[in-house]
Write a protein that holds these residues in place. Structure first.
Motif, short mmCIF file in Angstrom:
data_model
loop_
_atom_site.label_atom_id
_atom_site.label_comp_id
_atom_site.label_asym_id
_atom_site.label_seq_id
_atom_site.Cartn_x
_atom_site.Cartn_y
_atom_site.Cartn_z
N ILE A 148 5.58 13.02 12.97
CA ILE A 148 5.82 11.94 12.02
C ILE A 148 6.34 12.54 10.72
O ILE A 148 5.67 13.37 10.10
CB ILE A 148 4.52 11.14 11.76
CG1 ILE A 148 4.01 10.57 13.07
CG2 ILE A 148 4.77 10.05 10.74
CD1 ILE A 148 2.64 9.96 12.98
N ALA A 149 7.52 12.13 10.32
CA ALA A 149 8.11 12.60 9.07
C ALA A 149 8.09 11.47 8.06
O ALA A 149 8.58 10.37 8.34
CB ALA A 149 9.54 13.07 9.30
N MET A 150 7.52 11.72 6.90
CA MET A 150 7.45 10.72 5.85
C MET A 150 8.73 10.79 5.02
O MET A 150 9.25 11.87 4.78
CB MET A 150 6.23 10.95 4.97
CG MET A 150 4.91 10.85 5.72
SD MET A 150 4.67 9.29 6.55
CE MET A 150 4.39 8.23 5.18
N PRO A 151 9.24 9.66 4.55
CA PRO A 151 10.43 9.68 3.71
C PRO A 151 10.13 10.34 2.36
O PRO A 151 8.99 10.35 1.91
CB PRO A 151 10.78 8.21 3.54
CG PRO A 151 9.51 7.48 3.79
CD PRO A 151 8.73 8.33 4.77
N GLU A 152 11.17 10.86 1.76
CA GLU A 152 11.01 11.50 0.46
C GLU A 152 10.53 10.50 -0.58
O GLU A 152 9.73 10.81 -1.44
CB GLU A 152 12.33 12.13 0.01
CG GLU A 152 12.73 13.32 0.83
CD GLU A 152 11.76 14.49 0.69
OE1 GLU A 152 11.28 14.73 -0.43
OE2 GLU A 152 11.49 15.14 1.71
N SER A 153 11.03 9.29 -0.51
CA SER A 153 10.64 8.26 -1.48
C SER A 153 9.62 7.33 -0.84
O SER A 153 9.92 6.20 -0.52
CB SER A 153 11.86 7.48 -1.94
OG SER A 153 12.47 6.87 -0.83
N THR A 208 0.83 -1.20 0.00
CA THR A 208 0.00 0.00 0.00
C THR A 208 0.86 1.25 0.00
O THR A 208 1.99 1.24 0.44
CB THR A 208 -0.92 0.02 1.24
OG1 THR A 208 -0.11 -0.02 2.39
CG2 THR A 208 -1.87 -1.17 1.21
N ARG A 209 0.29 2.30 -0.50
CA ARG A 209 1.01 3.56 -0.54
C ARG A 209 1.06 4.16 0.86
O ARG A 209 0.08 4.16 1.58
CB ARG A 209 0.30 4.50 -1.50
CG ARG A 209 1.00 5.82 -1.62
CD ARG A 209 0.28 6.72 -2.55
NE ARG A 209 0.97 7.99 -2.51
CZ ARG A 209 1.11 8.79 -3.52
NH1 ARG A 209 0.60 8.46 -4.66
NH2 ARG A 209 1.74 9.91 -3.41
N VAL A 210 2.18 4.69 1.22
CA VAL A 210 2.35 5.30 2.53
C VAL A 210 1.98 6.76 2.42
O VAL A 210 2.58 7.51 1.66
CB VAL A 210 3.81 5.17 3.02
CG1 VAL A 210 4.00 5.87 4.34
CG2 VAL A 210 4.20 3.71 3.14
N THR A 211 0.94 7.15 3.13
CA THR A 211 0.51 8.54 3.14
C THR A 211 0.40 9.01 4.57
O THR A 211 0.12 8.22 5.48
CB THR A 211 -0.84 8.73 2.43
OG1 THR A 211 -1.81 7.91 3.08
CG2 THR A 211 -0.76 8.36 0.96
#
Length: 103
Positions: free
Chosen positions: A74-79, A2-5
């Protein structure tokens, strides 16, 4: 996969099980933590010579922790992980260029 959002307006929590940490909605984290309260750590017994698997129960207590976090923590990764494209939904790209068939 699944896409991480980054979820919006959903209370989030960090659930620690052993030395691993997982972020998820707090309601789900509470359920997992509750279910894991009765769990016991085991290790695979590599010395076992039989064809059946054997596991050794560990003496140490399983460490479970629950911590509420804010969305800005919460910081999401760039990729961010994205699902692979479905090959069945790929549109055929036809060209109008003539092709010469050779032997």
């Amino acid at each position: 996969m699944t896409r991480v959002t980054k979820p919006k307006n959903v209370p989030m929590a960090i659930l620690s099980i052993g030395y691993q940490r997982y972020v998820m909605p707090s309601a789900k984290a509470m359920k997992v933590a509750e279910l894991m309260q009765g769990a016991v750590s085991v290790d695979y017994d590599y010395r076992a010579t039989t064809s059946t698997s054997k596991y050794i129960v560990q003496d140490e207590e399983l460490r479970i922790a629950f911590e509420l976090v804010r969305a800005d923590q919460i910081a999401m990764p760039e990729s961010a992980i994205e699902p692979a494209p479905d090959p069945r939904q790929r549109t055929a790209q036809l060209t109008h260029e003539p092709r010469r068939l050779t032997r």
